[in-house]
Design a protein around this motif. Structure first.
Motif: not given
Ligand code: GTP
Ligand code: MG
Length: 357
Positions: A200-201, A253-258, A261-264, A341-343
């Motif tokens: 994915v990355k 950053e990788l954690l947030i993106d992980f 990715y699996f949310s959206h 993590l994003t809010q």
């Protein structure tokens, strides 16, 4: 302060907090020593039944993704092809022997689909919670997939181990790590993380070890185990020299993106995660949800809600335990994690605590 600056500070804080979060959850050296002593003791006993037998560890005790008090996965390998022992019989014999010779709590399951012996070691000063242990017979593929996972971890331990270990803890605390209750095994979670880092990355954090050609030609026989292709590039020294990822994202950053990715982005309804081959469709694998098999319809449907291809047993869906409700819960957890993590951009350590509540 400018929101961009705040965000950058949060990300660097998040990475530091992830390392600090994981560190105290690693097994103590005392625990590792006791586990190794137990393995040696049991191996010695098993050799009195079958001298060519060896007892090997696999799973998280040796793939570098082990947490404190994680179970012990052991497998008996019988090297003598003429030993002529059938697994059920062997499990019963080992069970009887361990019951006689040790004070472990022993439960042989010779009639199970995969015959195993379950052991429980009582609590002691070095093992404050005791240890659960499963002993299987001749599961050589598990040794190979353990080596594959370990090799991936070795390429970039700081990012890969931290991510996997954190996500295993998160999944346990959020109760989505229970194959018996319709969610994921630790092995399944680990494969999702590796898939994300390999496929994915962009640019990838890890290479696809099953697609790197061997340096010297290898024979078909070396490549195959129980009619499965178990080849992967396992020369760690060479990987260290030759592979350097141009992805420099931090573990935060990788954690947030992980989670994002699996949310959206991942299409759970139609896609299969394949560490070996990248994204595949359920249709191409024949893992569709709507196979009409009469009365078994609901079960067949549930077997392929979430599809994670095993790296070697490619006809096998590692996430077959995930039910409709289980997937709903898992996806809900990915969304909750993304939101947290994003809010909130104050203190990362508080965000992690909330994430794992
Ligand atoms: P913890 O015990 O939670 O620390 O994680 P673990 O990495 O030991 O994972 P788990 O106990 O789920 O599985 C142990 C090992 O069994 C894995 O590393 C694999 O080698 C193997 N394994 C587990 N589940 C499967 C599966 O569904 N298919 C195959 N082929 N192997 C599996
Ligand atoms: Mg385990």
């Amino acid at each position: 302060m400018h929101p961009g600056v705040l965000h950058r500070r949060f990300l660097s804080d998040l990475s530091t907090s992830l390392f600090s979060f994981v560190l105290p959850l690693l097994p103590t050296s005392e625990e590792l020593t006791i586990k190794e002593e137990v393995r040696t003791l049991i191996e010695k006993l098993i050799k009195t039944i079958e001298p060519s037998a060896r007892l090997l560890s696999f799973g998280s005790s040796c793939n570098s993704f082990g947490l404190r008090n994680s179970d012990m996965d052991l497998v008996v390998l019988i090297d003598d092809p003429d030993a002529g022992l059938d697994s059920s019989m062997f499990v019963q014999m080992i069970g009887d022997l361990l019951e006689r010779e040790t004070n472990f709590d022993v439960k042989p399951l010779p009639k199970a689909r995969i015959p195993i012996i379950k052991l429980n070691l009582a609590a002691s000063p070095g093992l404050p919670f005791g240890i659960a242990c499963d002993i299987g017979i001749e599961n050589r593929l598990a040794i190979e997939n353990t080596r594959l996972l370990l090799t991936y971890a070795t390429i970039d331990p700081a990012r890969v181990r931290t991510l996997v270990l954190f996500l295993k803890v998160w999944a346990k605390r959020r109760r989505i790590n229970s194959p018996y209750r319709g969610t994921l095994s630790s092995y399944g979670i680990t494969l999702m993380v590796l898939y994300f880092l390999v496929h994915v990355k962009q640019p990838p954090v890890l290479p696809n070890l099953q697609r790197i050609a061997p340096v010297r030609p290898i024979t078909e026989e070396e490549m195959m185990l129980e009619s499965r292709n178990v080849y992967f590039f396992d020369d760690v020294e060479m990987l260290r020299q030759e592979w350097s990822s141009v992805n420099f994202e931090s573990v935060g950053e990788l954690l947030i993106d992980f989670f994002r990715y699996f949310s959206h982005d991942f299409q759970f309804n139609t896609m299969v995660l394949s560490l070996r081959a990248g994204p595949l469709t359920k249709e191409s694998k024949g893992w569709t949800n709507d196979i009409d098999v009469g009365g078994l319809n609901e079960m067949a449907r549930d077997r392929n809600r979430l599809c994670i291809e095993d790296p070697f047993e490619i006809t096998y869906n590692v996430a077959r335990t995930v039910t409709k409700d289980g997937l709903y819960t898992i996806r809900g957890e990915f969304m909750r994690a993304t939101r947290i993590l994003t809010q909130r951009h104050d203190r990362a350590v508080l965000a992690l605590a909330e994430l794992c509540r």
